[in-house]
Design an enzyme around this catalytic site. Structure first.
Site, mmCIF file in Angstrom:
data_model
loop_
_atom_site.group_PDB
_atom_site.id
_atom_site.type_symbol
_atom_site.label_atom_id
_atom_site.label_comp_id
_atom_site.label_asym_id
_atom_site.label_seq_id
_atom_site.Cartn_x
_atom_site.Cartn_y
_atom_site.Cartn_z
ATOM 1 N N GLY A 176 61.343 78.963 30.269
ATOM 2 C CA GLY A 176 61.850 79.740 29.153
ATOM 3 C C GLY A 176 62.487 81.010 29.667
ATOM 4 C CD GLN A 196 62.153 86.992 30.707
ATOM 5 O OE1 GLN A 196 62.376 86.038 29.968
ATOM 6 N NE2 GLN A 196 61.332 86.920 31.740
ATOM 7 C CB CYS A 221 56.279 86.530 32.879
ATOM 8 S SG CYS A 221 57.709 87.293 32.074
ATOM 9 C CG LEU A 222 61.157 83.182 35.075
ATOM 10 C CD1 LEU A 222 62.464 82.639 34.521
ATOM 11 C CD2 LEU A 222 60.850 82.568 36.435
ATOM 12 C CG HIS A 261 55.981 84.011 27.539
ATOM 13 N ND1 HIS A 261 55.014 84.302 28.482
ATOM 14 C CD2 HIS A 261 57.153 84.472 28.066
ATOM 15 C CE1 HIS A 261 55.583 84.928 29.507
ATOM 16 N NE2 HIS A 261 56.877 85.032 29.291
ATOM 17 C CD GLU A 262 60.501 82.712 27.050
ATOM 18 O OE1 GLU A 262 60.958 83.852 27.268
ATOM 19 O OE2 GLU A 262 59.900 82.042 27.902
ATOM 20 C CG HIS A 295 60.014 88.276 27.086
ATOM 21 N ND1 HIS A 295 59.771 89.251 28.016
ATOM 22 C CD2 HIS A 295 59.606 87.118 27.656
ATOM 23 C CE1 HIS A 295 59.227 88.702 29.112
ATOM 24 N NE2 HIS A 295 59.115 87.394 28.914
#
Ligand code: GNR
Ligand code: NI
Length: 172
Positions: A46, A51, A94-95, A136-137, A140
């Site tokens: 995702g 991000q 998480c990236l 999660h997204e 953000h």
């Protein structure tokens, strides 16, 4: 299409609330496609627009895994219509926090309304990793990170590690 740089924590860019998209036009479609390419390159399941330093309510997810059977989902202005009372725990990453993981508890199932690639309203029900990933997204988009769901002790451990990695130049 382009692979964009991914912002790493701690960074105030990740803490800002994102603005709704007025319509999914060519500019937003390009953003969605670039985000997918960035996500696949990482690789991740995702990615949310902040991000990649864009403060718009756009997310992409693909929990199918594997290079052959891709099933990308592109969403603008996602909204949770309903979430289950039963919860599920995932070891989340998480990236924006490379190599950091923590167990996070969230509603097991969610129904989500969003604008798709063609600016049409869609609704889906999600469970399992897809449900976790969408939540999660969506966090953000409100400047909320997975570490905001865990104990202060674990959060500070991860944030301290990230600050050190950034200072040493191991993470950019
Ligand atoms: O790639 C990712 N994996 C992941 C694993 C468990 C729960 C959530 C995620 S999302 C993450 C990509 C990312 O940082 N998205 O914002
Ligand atoms: Ni993330």
């Amino acid at each position: 299409m382009a692979v964009l740089p991914i912002i790493k924590a701690p960074d105030p860019i990740l803490k800002k609330r994102c603005a709704p998209v007025e319509e999914v036009n060519d500019e937003i479609r390009t953003l969605m496609d670039d985000m997918l390419e960035t996500m696949y390159a990482a690789p991740g399941v995702g990615l949310a627009a902040p991000q990649v330093s864009v403060h718009k309510r756009v997310i992409v997810v693909d929990t199918s895994r594997g290079d052959t059977d891709r099933s990308p989902i592109r969403m603008a202005n996602p909204e949770i219509l309903d979430s289950s009372d039963d919860l599920a725990v995932y070891d989340e990453g998480c990236l924006s926090f490379p190599d950091q993981y923590a167990e996070v508890e969230r509603p097991a199932k969610v129904s989500v309304r969003y604008l798709d690639y063609n600016n049409e309203v869609q609704e889906i029900e999600a469970e399992g990793l897809l449900s976790t990933c969408i939540q999660h997204e969506m966090d953000h988009l409100d400047g909320k990170l997975f570490v905001d769901h865990i104990s202060m002790l674990k959060r500070n451990m991860i944030l301290r590690k990230m600050s050190k990695l950034k200072k040493s130049g191991a993470v950019t």
